[in-house]
Design a protein around this motif. Structure first.
Motif, PDB file in Angstrom:
ATOM      1  N   ALA A  55       0.933  -1.229   0.067  1.00 26.58           N
ATOM      2  CA  ALA A  55       0.304   0.061   0.162  1.00 26.58           C
ATOM      3  C   ALA A  55       0.845   1.258   0.174  1.00 26.58           C
ATOM      4  O   ALA A  55       0.327   2.300  -0.008  1.00 26.58           O
ATOM      5  CB  ALA A  55      -0.762  -0.173   1.138  1.00 26.58           C
ATOM      6  N   GLY A  56       1.973   1.322   0.209  1.00 26.76           N
ATOM      7  CA  GLY A  56       2.998   2.324   0.173  1.00 26.76           C
ATOM      8  C   GLY A  56       2.844   3.010   1.459  1.00 26.76           C
ATOM      9  O   GLY A  56       3.315   4.222   1.630  1.00 26.76           O
ATOM     10  N   ASP A  57       2.366   2.242   2.599  1.00 23.80           N
ATOM     11  CA  ASP A  57       2.290   2.834   3.820  1.00 23.80           C
ATOM     12  C   ASP A  57       3.755   2.841   4.728  1.00 23.80           C
ATOM     13  O   ASP A  57       3.901   1.917   5.661  1.00 23.80           O
ATOM     14  CB  ASP A  57       1.367   2.203   4.590  1.00 23.80           C
ATOM     15  N   HIS A  58       4.876   3.294   4.231  1.00 23.97           N
ATOM     16  CA  HIS A  58       6.182   2.957   4.725  1.00 23.97           C
ATOM     17  C   HIS A  58       6.020   3.856   6.048  1.00 23.97           C
ATOM     18  O   HIS A  58       6.557   3.446   7.008  1.00 23.97           O
ATOM     19  CB  HIS A  58       7.154   3.725   3.860  1.00 23.97           C
ATOM     20  N   ALA A  59       5.294   4.919   6.329  1.00 22.90           N
ATOM     21  CA  ALA A  59       5.154   5.646   7.774  1.00 22.90           C
ATOM     22  C   ALA A  59       4.589   4.651   8.763  1.00 22.90           C
ATOM     23  O   ALA A  59       4.976   4.502   9.826  1.00 22.90           O
ATOM     24  CB  ALA A  59       4.468   6.847   7.337  1.00 22.90           C
ATOM     25  N   GLY A  60       3.727   3.775   8.292  1.00 16.78           N
ATOM     26  CA  GLY A  60       3.081   2.830   9.042  1.00 16.78           C
ATOM     27  C   GLY A  60       4.003   1.738   9.443  1.00 16.78           C
ATOM     28  O   GLY A  60       4.022   1.329  10.667  1.00 16.78           O
ATOM     29  N   VAL A  61       4.697   1.499   8.640  1.00 21.07           N
ATOM     30  CA  VAL A  61       6.138   0.237   8.799  1.00 21.07           C
ATOM     31  C   VAL A  61       6.954   0.893   9.836  1.00 21.07           C
ATOM     32  O   VAL A  61       7.158   0.402  10.769  1.00 21.07           O
ATOM     33  CB  VAL A  61       6.802   0.038   7.668  1.00 21.07           C
ATOM     34  N   LEU A  62       7.345   2.270   9.954  1.00 24.57           N
ATOM     35  CA  LEU A  62       8.302   2.958  10.803  1.00 24.57           C
ATOM     36  C   LEU A  62       7.539   2.952  12.125  1.00 24.57           C
ATOM     37  O   LEU A  62       8.123   2.621  13.106  1.00 24.57           O
ATOM     38  CB  LEU A  62       8.514   4.130  10.489  1.00 24.57           C
ATOM     39  N   ALA A  63       6.282   3.284  12.062  1.00 28.12           N
ATOM     40  CA  ALA A  63       5.433   3.531  13.391  1.00 28.12           C
ATOM     41  C   ALA A  63       5.476   2.089  14.126  1.00 28.12           C
ATOM     42  O   ALA A  63       5.275   2.092  15.289  1.00 28.12           O
ATOM     43  CB  ALA A  63       4.008   4.188  13.055  1.00 28.12           C
ATOM     44  N   GLY A  64       5.359   0.920  13.297  1.00 25.83           N
ATOM     45  CA  GLY A  64       5.158  -0.161  14.353  1.00 25.83           C
ATOM     46  C   GLY A  64       6.706  -0.926  14.165  1.00 25.83           C
ATOM     47  O   GLY A  64       6.726  -2.245  14.376  1.00 25.83           O
ATOM     48  N   MET A  65       7.776  -0.229  13.963  1.00 32.21           N
ATOM     49  CA  MET A  65       8.840  -1.143  13.833  1.00 32.21           C
ATOM     50  C   MET A  65       9.252  -1.683  15.125  1.00 32.21           C
ATOM     51  O   MET A  65       9.917  -2.839  14.999  1.00 32.21           O
ATOM     52  CB  MET A  65      10.162  -0.051  13.270  1.00 32.21           C
ATOM     53  N   GLU A  66       9.049  -1.021  16.354  1.00 26.56           N
ATOM     54  CA  GLU A  66       9.426  -1.934  17.517  1.00 26.56           C
ATOM     55  C   GLU A  66       8.754  -3.172  18.004  1.00 26.56           C
ATOM     56  O   GLU A  66       9.286  -3.877  18.225  1.00 26.56           O
ATOM     57  CB  GLU A  66       8.925  -0.714  18.571  1.00 26.56           C
ATOM     58  N   GLY A  67       7.343  -3.127  17.366  1.00 25.06           N
ATOM     59  CA  GLY A  67       6.713  -4.341  17.239  1.00 25.06           C
ATOM     60  C   GLY A  67       7.112  -5.420  16.516  1.00 25.06           C
ATOM     61  O   GLY A  67       7.539  -6.680  16.991  1.00 25.06           O
ATOM     62  N   PHE A  68       7.388  -4.768  15.257  1.00 27.33           N
ATOM     63  CA  PHE A  68       7.928  -6.034  14.231  1.00 27.33           C
ATOM     64  C   PHE A  68       9.322  -6.530  14.715  1.00 27.33           C
ATOM     65  O   PHE A  68       9.622  -7.712  14.316  1.00 27.33           O
ATOM     66  CB  PHE A  68       8.033  -5.382  12.999  1.00 27.33           C
ATOM     67  N   ARG A  69      10.136  -5.790  15.264  1.00 32.23           N
ATOM     68  CA  ARG A  69      11.491  -6.360  15.735  1.00 32.23           C
ATOM     69  C   ARG A  69      11.430  -7.433  16.822  1.00 32.23           C
ATOM     70  O   ARG A  69      12.247  -8.055  16.946  1.00 32.23           O
ATOM     71  CB  ARG A  69      12.362  -5.143  16.428  1.00 32.23           C
TER      72      ARG A  69
END
Length: 292
Positions: free
Chosen positions: A223-237
């Motif tokens: 979706a091109g939601d790279h801001a969302g990826v960054l916002a969720g980075m702590e959880g993804f890590r």
């Protein structure tokens, strides 16, 4: 003035360089979609946009005191993996480099006190398979530069390295493609169970939560939601993404960080590899630029 003309999050897993018959044996008689995906990527994207340079963010090359980029005129030799020599052994490589780009990147970091970059042309500098495994599929006439994963870097450090790389590219007459070479969630099965989980079947992802996290992230990227990826980075890590997900973060930093809205396109299925999550996702340069 140079520009970044395309970017991709790509998998480099060992099966892609195995003989076809071995791949079919591991995967229940079907090939891994990652193989055909790389073949398509060369024909449908790289052959069309014809980059001068490919920059690989290499998730097996760990540095500590600085980001490091290769600055060789040429790298050539024979590669055997110290991790898996049974499957990756005596692989020849011959890669022209781009010292001007590497030293331009290092020069941008030199006056700063918040980052450090070494452009290294030591002929004995090792090479790693996140770079080597892509060559047979993607290498053309372009130069290749590899960039390390600094294991002491935070999210903002990876993003800054990418931003500086973008500035270095813009200062030169280069058409550059970025390849974030690494996986998504990255936990393996224990040794006594590992060989029962080598197929691409998503049941082989290390745990259901990791699979859900991967699928959610893939949806954001498409979706091109790279801001969302960054916002969720702590959880993804929490799912141990390969290379701290630094390969994606450096790529994104070069594309404008959270302002980047470029949607991704799948060039493979989402697949398992010994417990880890893998996919090829390509980002075309939007008509108005990466942050349009």
């Amino acid at each position: 003035m140079g520009e970044i003309v395309g970017a991709g999050l790509v998998s480099h897993v060992p099966p892609i360089v195995m003989p076809l018959e071995e791949r079919l044996s591991l995967n229940g008689g079907e090939d891994f979609s990652l193989c055909a995906g790389l073949e398509r990527l060369r024909v449908e994207r790289l052959d069309e946009i014809r980059p001068d340079v490919i920059v690989v963010f290499d998730t097996h090359w760990f540095s500590t005191f600085e980001h490091i980029c290769t600055a060789h005129e040429r790298r050539c030799g024979i590669f055997t993996s110290d991790e898996l020599p049974r499957g990756m052994r005596q692989m020849p490589y011959d890669i022209p480099g781009d010292p001007e780009l590497a030293f331009a990147l290092a020069a941008l970091a030199e006056p700063r006190d918040d980052t450090w970059v070494l452009a290294c042309d030591d002929p004995y500098l090792p090479i790693h398979y996140p770079t080597v495994n892509l060559l047979g599929y993607l290498q053309g006439e372009e130069a290749w530069v590899s960039v390390s994963i600094c294991q002491t870097a935070a999210v903002e450090d990876f993003l800054l390295l990418g931003e500086l790389l973008s500035t270095a590219v813009a200062s030169l007459d280069r058409r550059v493609v970025l390849l974030a070479s690494g996986g998504l969630s990255h936990r393996f099965w224990p040794l006594r169970e590992l060989r029962s989980h080598e197929s691409a079947d998503l049941a082989n992802i290390s745990n259901p939560d990791a699979r859900s996290a991967d699928e959610r992230l893939i949806g954001q990227l498409l979706a091109g939601d790279h801001a969302g990826v960054l916002a969720g980075m702590e959880g993804f890590r929490r799912h141990a993404p390969e290379g701290f997900f630094g390969h994606y973060l450096m790529m994104l930093g070069a594309l404008g960080g959270e302002a980047c809205g470029a949607p991704g396109e799948m060039f493979s299925a989402y697949e398992a590899a010994a417990g880890t999550g893998q996919a090829h996702i390509w980002f075309d340069r939007p008509t108005g630029g990466w942050t349009d």
